[in-house]
Enzyme design. Sequence first.
Site, PDB file in Angstrom:
ATOM      1  N   ASP A 244       0.861  -1.173   0.000  1.00  0.00           N
ATOM      2  CA  ASP A 244       0.000   0.000   0.000  1.00  0.00           C
ATOM      3  C   ASP A 244       0.909   1.239   0.000  1.00  0.00           C
ATOM      4  OD1 ASP A 244      -2.191   1.716   0.413  1.00  0.00           O
ATOM      5  OD2 ASP A 244      -2.049   1.501   2.596  1.00  0.00           O
TER       6      ASP A 244
ATOM      7  N   GLU B 262      -0.350   5.079   0.710  1.00  0.00           N
ATOM      8  CA  GLU B 262      -0.671   6.084   1.720  1.00  0.00           C
ATOM      9  C   GLU B 262      -0.819   5.436   3.095  1.00  0.00           C
ATOM     10  OE1 GLU B 262      -3.632   9.171   0.316  1.00  0.00           O
ATOM     11  OE2 GLU B 262      -3.694   7.767  -1.343  1.00  0.00           O
TER      12      GLU B 262
ATOM     13  N   SER C  62      -2.483   0.586  -4.828  1.00  0.00           N
ATOM     14  CA  SER C  62      -3.056   1.607  -3.948  1.00  0.00           C
ATOM     15  C   SER C  62      -4.376   2.131  -4.478  1.00  0.00           C
ATOM     16  CB  SER C  62      -2.054   2.757  -3.850  1.00  0.00           C
ATOM     17  OG  SER C  62      -2.649   3.881  -3.249  1.00  0.00           O
TER      18      SER C  62
ATOM     19  N   LYS D 149      -7.585  -6.105  -6.214  1.00  0.00           N
ATOM     20  CA  LYS D 149      -6.341  -6.411  -5.493  1.00  0.00           C
ATOM     21  C   LYS D 149      -6.159  -7.917  -5.337  1.00  0.00           C
ATOM     22  CE  LYS D 149      -6.125  -2.084  -3.018  1.00  0.00           C
ATOM     23  NZ  LYS D 149      -6.199  -1.366  -1.737  1.00  0.00           N
TER      24      LYS D 149
ATOM     25  N   ASP E 159      -2.402  -0.755   5.687  1.00  0.00           N
ATOM     26  CA  ASP E 159      -2.788  -0.208   6.992  1.00  0.00           C
ATOM     27  C   ASP E 159      -4.294  -0.111   7.227  1.00  0.00           C
ATOM     28  OD1 ASP E 159      -3.144   1.908   5.127  1.00  0.00           O
ATOM     29  OD2 ASP E 159      -2.902   3.393   6.709  1.00  0.00           O
TER      30      ASP E 159
HETATM   31 MG   LIG Z   1      -3.276   3.063   3.231  1.00  0.00          MG
END
Ligand SMILES: [Mg+2]
Length: 205
Positions: free
Chosen positions: A6, A8, A89, A132, A151
């Site tokens: 990922d 961000e 992402s 994904k 995250d």
């Molecule tokens: Mg993220």
Amino acid sequence: MIAALDLEGVLAPEIWPHLGDHFGVAELRLTTRDIGEFEELMRRRVEALNRAGLTLAAIRSVAHEVRPYLGAQEFLDRIRRHCQVMIISDTFHEFAEPIMERLGGYNLFANQFETDSSGRIVGWKLRIRGQKARVLQGMRSAGFKVIGMGDSLNDLTLLQSADYPILFRPVPALREHLPQAPVVQGLDEALNRFMEIFRSNGSSL
Ligand SMILES: [Mg+2]
């Protein structure tokens, strides 16, 4: 071995809150950490942009101010000796390409905006949404083992499809979905975890 990461919240700060702060639009501060339903999140973001009269050109130049986290480029440089690196992402290409350059020029799989002739955002093309798991399954059926790291809840299918999921400073809901997966709190700790995986797969260090 492939690392599917990922962007961000893992390698760079969240871009939308930066836009929210810059333009003083509270709704833009919401991220995938706050709202798990990505379509709804995007609808709210685009409505807020259009209400504030912000075009893609206006927000793109501010998005390009976002720099990778300290150490992110070195982290990728260390792991790339042992695996291939892909960034998967829910960010947008129009925002994140300069970050990718600064990280060392890795491949980014992300979404794209749709604009009208005046540069106003009217929609978005979700190249990644829902894909994904499929992208990772493709890698695995080609014989690669995959380390996944993310995250937020939008990384759930990526992490579920990985041979080695790693939760990076996860939101509590993500942790509840994957109680067995290791949690790391920073890139140093993540690097240690990656090195253990490489070692257990016989990579010479
Ligand atoms: Mg993220």
